[in-house]
Every structure is written in structure tokens, then in C-alpha cells.
Design a protein around this motif. Structure first.
Motif, short mmCIF file in Angstrom:
data_model
loop_
_atom_site.label_atom_id
_atom_site.label_comp_id
_atom_site.label_asym_id
_atom_site.label_seq_id
_atom_site.Cartn_x
_atom_site.Cartn_y
_atom_site.Cartn_z
N LYS A 34 26.53 29.22 3.40
CA LYS A 34 27.22 29.38 2.11
C LYS A 34 28.02 30.68 2.08
N GLN B 4 33.89 31.13 5.28
CA GLN B 4 32.88 30.10 5.43
C GLN B 4 32.60 30.00 6.91
N ASP B 234 21.35 28.88 -6.50
CA ASP B 234 22.46 29.14 -5.58
C ASP B 234 22.89 30.58 -5.75
#
Lengths: 73, 365
Positions: A34, B4, B234
């Protein structure tokens, strides 16, 4: 100074040896992939920030960015 | 633009290369700085990245610093610049990177120029993933050749050469955490003082004003520890610590802490704090005094190498939008930081407070 550098190099070597264990299998790395887990972060922001801090503090380095001369005279 | 990671870990920090899959990416950011020492800086920066295939990336960009300053260390100097001044620095850069299996490499160059400064830099780096990508070793070398000039003096030019070497070790600590240790060695040789600062030296019955004079060589060491820990939902917490020391006697500690939380769809919020504590150079004095008539070899009015404390805190928000017709993604971000520097050994200025605002826009095609 040389002793300090030697100590640090030894620590790096020791860490390398200790890292012989596989900590996460490929199928376990979903969270690590992530963006919020990125060690590098935003590259543009990193360059701007290091330029900002190097112009106002005596330290430099450690965060892996390249840039042009400071011109901070 | 966030990185990423295509393969974890890839030590993208030291290679400074993005790893998204779009063929072309464009990113621009503008940073604005202002403090209560009468200094403002506007810094635009833009970069274009091209990917001819999955293994190669090329990027190039331009950046500038537009500075206006009537800082106390300039206005108290008896120089042609002892009033508010404006200056613009331009920088162009380019880089190339590739990933071949578990090995990555990059190389690039930077050129920057302003009225009284010119810098040409080049760098190259490599990394290798080991142990099923649980470990990454990385290294980089940079060379910068600089020419220091003086405003309104076309005949003044002094050289400065800077070598930088970096080594990094990145380790996946668990499916939830990753850590890194790195070392940076910087060796500078040449002109390293300000051409505009003059230093008063008190003698027994008079005062002498000398041009600022720093040692011509400087060996600098930085040791950095970093760790990121994924948390519930998250979110993640990131921390870093840097120990810095050099042969001028400057010693500093830097601590950074960041908390990131990702809100679907595409919004990420970051809170952060940073502290910096520095012990100044051995030859730095707030006041220089000579009782036997001798003049110190090295004299400085550079508060950035004095004892100081820096604190910074801020917030950043980034929004990512995917699938906008011909635009595969677009990202908008905004950041605001406030900071304070306190100088315990600089009588002309006890400290300064300021803020930094930044806005960025990027996209992939």
C-alpha cells in the motif's frame, strides 16, 4: 570517528545476517504494497523538503534525495 | 504522487524512481514558504515520466526557487546586499531507471543556476532484492561541482566539489512492518562560507570586521533508521531517526513521526511532526573576542551551524481519482506545515516562526 564508523558498519553486517529469515511470503505482502507503507513517500515532496531543511539546518543526507546546489549563501 | 511498490521491498527511496504502470505521468507542485524573518520563497516543480516498457522509466523536470529576503543576517551585513533582495534559482534534472528481475539501477543529472551560484550534479544508484524480496541492499553515489559567485561582481568565482555516497539496508520485519537503516557520507572540498557575511571580532581596544571564513573541507555522516507499521483498518504509522555528525563539530538529532490514514475512495490524510536538535560547529561563536591581538582562523555568522532547535508539524491530504476517460488516474494533494526555529547562540535573532504550504497535481495517461 573511525571507531564510530566501524561500529555502524558492523551493525549493518549483523543486521544482514539476522535478516536471513524470510519475514513475509509474497502472498502476505498485501499491506506492505500500500502507498501508506511506502518508505520513499512522495518523491517531489521529498526533494522540496530536503532542500528546505538543508538551507536552514546544519545537517544533510540520510534521506536519499538528489538535488542541485543549494545556493544558500 | 505516491509510490506504489511493484515488488516489495524495492528501496525506491534511494533510487528515487516512481513505479506506476502508466506510459506517461505528469506531476507538478508549488510550495510556498514564509517566515517572520522577512523571507518568502515560492518553489514550483514539475516532472514528466515516460515508460517505454515495464522495465524502464525516464523522467525529466524543472524546478525553481523565487526568494525574497530581508533576513537579519543580510541586513546587518555591510555588503551591497544589506537590504531586501530578490533571487531566482532554476533547476533542470533528468534521470533513467531500470528494473531487471531483482536488480534495479538508476542514473541522472541535475543542473541548477542563479545569479551567484551554479551547480552541476550527477548520480547513479543500484539495488538488489534478496531472500524472496524480504531484504533489499542499495547504494548510490553522487558528484556535484559548484561555482560560487558574488552578486554585482562578475570576476568572483570559487569552486566547491561535493561527493556523496549512500548505502541502505531494507528489511521486511513482518507482513505488517518494514524497516530500513541507511548511511550517507558527504565529502565537500572548496568554498563553503557566505560571500555576504562579515564577522566582527573584538580586540582589546578596537573591533575588526572579517569576511566569514569556514574550513575548506567538510566530512559529513548521517545514519538513519526508518520503520513503517501498518495499523488497524487502512492506516499506518511511520517513524524515522537520523544521527548527523561532521568534522566541523556539528552534531544533530532528527526525529520524524507520521500517521497516515486512507479513506476510500482515494483520499489519504497524513499528520506529522518533526523535531531537530543541533549542537553547533566547534569554531562558531556568537561573539568573537581576542585579548592577545590574534585573529581566529575560522569565523562565522552562519546561524545554521549554531546551536538550534527546530520543530515542525503539519497535515497533508491527497485525493486520487481513477478512470477519467483518457486519463488513467489523477491525484491532487495539499499540505500545510508550521515550524519554529530557536537559536540559543545567535544574538541577532532568537528564533523564527513560519509556515509552508504546498499544492500538487499529477496524472497518468
Amino acid at each position: 570517528m573511525k571507531k564510530r564508523i566501524g561500529t555502524v558498519l558492523f551493525a549493518i553486517g549483523a543486521l544482514t545476517l539476522l535478516a536471513s529469515c524470510v519475514r513475509a511470503r509474497p502472498y502476505q505482502r498485501e499491506r506492505l504494497a500500500k502507498p501508506i507503507m511506502s518508505l520513499a513517500g512522495d518523491p517531489e515532496e521529498a526533494v522540496l523538503e530536503q532542500h528546505f531543511f538543508q538551507a536552514r539546518e546544519g545537517a544533510t543526507g540520510g534521506y536519499g534525495t538528489a538535488g542541485g546546489g543549494c545556493g544558500c549563501n | 504522487m505516491r509510490l506504489q511498490l511493484k515488488s516489495i521491498p524495492a528501496a525506491a527511496l534511494l533510487l528515487a524512481g516512481p513505479a506506476l504502470a502508466e506510459d506517461v505521468e505528469v506531476h507538478g507542485v508549488v510550495s510556498m514558504y514564509a517566515d517572520d524573518d522577512a523571507t518568502t520563497v515560492v518553489s514550483p516543480r514539475t516532472r514528466v515520466t515516460g515508460r517505454p516498457n515495464e522495465d524502464w522509466a525516464i523522467w525529466a523536470g524543472w524546478a525553481a526557487d523565487v526568494t525574497t529576503s530581508a533576513s537579519v543576517d543580510v541586513t546587518t551585513s555591510a555588503t551591497p546586499r544589506s537590504k531586501a533582495w530578490d533571487e531566482t534559482r532554476h533547476e533542470v534534472f533528468g534521470s533513467l531507471s531500470t528494473t531487471q528481475g531483482d536488480v534495479g539501477a538508476s542514473a541522472g543529472a541535475v543542473y541548477s543556476t542563479e545569479e551567484d551560484w551554479e551547480s552541476i550534479g550527477t548520480f547513479g544508484g543500484a539495488s538488489v532484492d534478496l531472500l524472496q524480496k524480504n531484504v533489499t541492499l542499495s547504494g548510490r553515489y553522487g558528484l556535484s561541482i559548484e561555482t560560487i559567485g558574488r552578486a554585482m561582481d562578475a570576476n568572483f568565482a570559487r569552486p566547491l566539489t561535493v561527493h556523496t555516497g549512500e548505502a541502505g539496508f531494507t528489511q521486511v520485519l513482518s507482513p505488517w512492518a518494514i524497516g530500513q537503516i541507511s548511511y550517507t557520507l558527504t565529502a565537500a572540498e572548496g568554498y563553503q562560507q557566505s560571500v555576504y557575511r562579515y564577522v566582527p571580532v573584538q580586540r582589546s581596544f578596537s573591533e575588526t570586521v572579517l569576511p566569514e571564513n569556514h574550513p575548506s573541507s567538510r566530512l559529513r555522516h548521517a545514519f538513519t533508521l526508518r520503520a513503517n507499521q501498518h495499523l488497524f483498518s487502512d492506516s499506518a504509522i511511520q517513524g524515522d531517526y537520523r544521527l548527523y555528525l561532521d568534522d566541523w563539530g556539528v552534531l544533530s538529532h532528527t526525529v520524524g513521526l507520521r500517521y497516515l490514514i486512507h479513506f476510500t475512495p482515494g483520499l489519504t490524510l497524513r499528520l506529522r511532526a518533526r523535531g531537530y536538535l543541533q549542537a553547533g560547529a566547534d569554531f562558531y561563536r556568537d561573539e568573537y573576542a581576542s585579548t592577545d591581538g590574534t585573529v581566529p582562523t575560522f569565523v562565522s555568522r552562519d546561524r545554521e551551524i549554531s546551536d538550534l532547535l527546530g520543530l515542525l508539524g503539519g497535515v497533508k491530504a491527497a485525493w486520487r481519482f481513477d478512470g477519467l476517460g483518457p486519463i488513467s488516474y489523477m491525484e491532487v494533494d495539499a499540505k500545510g506545515d508550521v515550524f519554529q526555529y530557536t537559536y540559543s547562540d545567535y544574538s541577532e535573532l532568537a528564533g523564527r516562526v513560519g509556515w509552508v504550504g504546498e499544492g500538487g497535481l499529477g496524472g497518468g495517461f
